[in-house]
Scaffold this active site. Sequence first.
Site, PDB file in Angstrom:
ATOM      1  N   LYS A  10      -4.678   0.238   6.965  1.00 35.05           N
ATOM      2  CA  LYS A  10      -5.797   0.242   5.819  1.00 35.05           C
ATOM      3  C   LYS A  10      -6.730  -0.752   6.161  1.00 35.05           C
ATOM      4  O   LYS A  10      -6.909  -1.464   7.310  1.00 35.05           O
ATOM      5  CB  LYS A  10      -4.912  -0.515   4.651  1.00 35.05           C
ATOM      6  N   TYR A  50      -4.281   9.794  -3.073  1.00 41.92           N
ATOM      7  CA  TYR A  50      -3.511   8.727  -3.810  1.00 41.92           C
ATOM      8  C   TYR A  50      -3.317   9.117  -5.124  1.00 41.92           C
ATOM      9  O   TYR A  50      -3.402   8.727  -6.199  1.00 41.92           O
ATOM     10  CB  TYR A  50      -4.035   7.332  -4.118  1.00 41.92           C
ATOM     11  N   PHE A  58      -4.025   0.096 -11.451  1.00 39.78           N
ATOM     12  CA  PHE A  58      -4.636  -0.219 -10.072  1.00 39.78           C
ATOM     13  C   PHE A  58      -5.459   1.007  -9.270  1.00 39.78           C
ATOM     14  O   PHE A  58      -5.949   0.686  -8.038  1.00 39.78           O
ATOM     15  CB  PHE A  58      -3.540  -0.859  -9.067  1.00 39.78           C
ATOM     16  N   ARG A  86       9.637   2.509   6.970  1.00 44.31           N
ATOM     17  CA  ARG A  86       9.299   1.597   5.686  1.00 44.31           C
ATOM     18  C   ARG A  86      10.021   0.079   5.839  1.00 44.31           C
ATOM     19  O   ARG A  86       9.660  -0.868   5.486  1.00 44.31           O
ATOM     20  CB  ARG A  86      10.227   2.424   4.407  1.00 44.31           C
ATOM     21  N   THR A  92       6.283  -3.397  -0.352  1.00 38.70           N
ATOM     22  CA  THR A  92       4.722  -3.090  -0.727  1.00 38.70           C
ATOM     23  C   THR A  92       4.167  -4.449  -1.295  1.00 38.70           C
ATOM     24  O   THR A  92       2.907  -4.575  -0.774  1.00 38.70           O
ATOM     25  CB  THR A  92       4.786  -2.181  -2.097  1.00 38.70           C
ATOM     26  N   ARG A 103       4.128  -6.258   6.748  1.00 35.96           N
ATOM     27  CA  ARG A 103       3.187  -6.626   5.576  1.00 35.96           C
ATOM     28  C   ARG A 103       3.354  -8.262   5.562  1.00 35.96           C
ATOM     29  O   ARG A 103       2.535  -8.981   5.018  1.00 35.96           O
ATOM     30  CB  ARG A 103       3.757  -5.978   4.433  1.00 35.96           C
ATOM     31  N   HIS A 116       0.030   1.935   4.955  1.00 33.83           N
ATOM     32  CA  HIS A 116       0.648   3.089   4.215  1.00 33.83           C
ATOM     33  C   HIS A 116       1.912   3.633   4.753  1.00 33.83           C
ATOM     34  O   HIS A 116       1.546   3.861   5.939  1.00 33.83           O
ATOM     35  CB  HIS A 116      -0.276   3.922   3.401  1.00 33.83           C
TER      36      HIS A 116
HETATM   37  P1  CMP Z   1       0.707   2.245  -0.714  1.00 34.07           P
HETATM   38  O1  CMP Z   1       2.034   2.378  -0.077  1.00 34.07           O
HETATM   39  O2  CMP Z   1      -0.384   2.746   0.026  1.00 34.07           O
HETATM   40  O3  CMP Z   1       0.863   3.159  -2.233  1.00 34.07           O
HETATM   41  C1  CMP Z   1      -0.036   2.795  -3.254  1.00 34.07           C
HETATM   42  C2  CMP Z   1      -0.771   1.831  -2.815  1.00 34.07           C
HETATM   43  O4  CMP Z   1      -1.096   0.915  -4.216  1.00 34.07           O
HETATM   44  C3  CMP Z   1       0.090   0.621  -2.512  1.00 34.07           C
HETATM   45  O5  CMP Z   1       0.487   0.715  -1.229  1.00 34.07           O
HETATM   46  C4  CMP Z   1      -0.759  -0.616  -2.680  1.00 34.07           C
HETATM   47  O6  CMP Z   1      -1.661  -0.919  -1.718  1.00 34.07           O
HETATM   48  C5  CMP Z   1      -1.470  -0.249  -4.023  1.00 34.07           C
HETATM   49  N1  CMP Z   1      -1.179  -1.009  -5.173  1.00 34.07           N
HETATM   50  C6  CMP Z   1      -2.089  -2.001  -5.543  1.00 34.07           C
HETATM   51  N2  CMP Z   1      -1.465  -2.687  -6.740  1.00 34.07           N
HETATM   52  C7  CMP Z   1      -0.494  -2.250  -6.737  1.00 34.07           C
HETATM   53  C8  CMP Z   1       0.844  -2.440  -7.651  1.00 34.07           C
HETATM   54  N3  CMP Z   1       0.761  -3.240  -8.816  1.00 34.07           N
HETATM   55  N4  CMP Z   1       1.997  -1.661  -7.466  1.00 34.07           N
HETATM   56  C9  CMP Z   1       2.206  -0.808  -6.594  1.00 34.07           C
HETATM   57  N5  CMP Z   1       1.155  -0.711  -5.564  1.00 34.07           N
HETATM   58  C10 CMP Z   1      -0.133  -1.138  -5.794  1.00 34.07           C
END
Ligand code: CMP
Length: 139
Positions: A10, A50, A58, A86, A92, A103, A116
């Site tokens: 990202k 997305y 968000f 993963r 996340t 992460r 991601h």
């Molecule tokens: P990703 O795995 O790319 O999938 C959705 C993305 O939304 C996640 O990673 C985060 O970067 C972003 N995101 C931002 N806020 C939230 C949240 N509250 N919960 C989950 N994902 C979030």
Amino acid sequence: ALQRTFSIIKPDATARNLTGAINAKIEAAGLRIIAQKRMQLSKAQAETFYGVHKARPFFNDLVSFMISGPVVVQVLEGENGIAKYRDVMGATNPEQAEAGTIRKEFAESIEANSVHGSDAPETAAEEIAYFFAGIELVG
Ligand code: CMP
């Protein structure tokens, strides 16, 4: 069996020149990078990618963040590749990610979380097809 997954490095990570450090973790875990390109996502591309999160609070911030700079889109292949990646990414929310994960080491926040990865075989196939033609995948 060998399984493919889709990855995005990202904008928070490309901005800090972490592409190589993230790729090193991917490869050290036994995942093979079988396709990769750096690109600037358009707003429409980020919104479509997305789309499943469209109703989430968000969503707009996420789209803005994902177009704030270059990303590196990748296809990774390995034994149990989706779950393996993963594990390499970590949770996340970086505050909940385990030591040694991408992460935990690199992410700045739950939004700017550096990478991601696909969550299931169906989404992996969809996400790969959204960014890559079959002939670009060299396993
Ligand atoms: P990703 O795995 O790319 O999938 C959705 C993305 O939304 C996640 O990673 C985060 O970067 C972003 N995101 C931002 N806020 C939230 C949240 N509250 N919960 C989950 N994902 C979030």
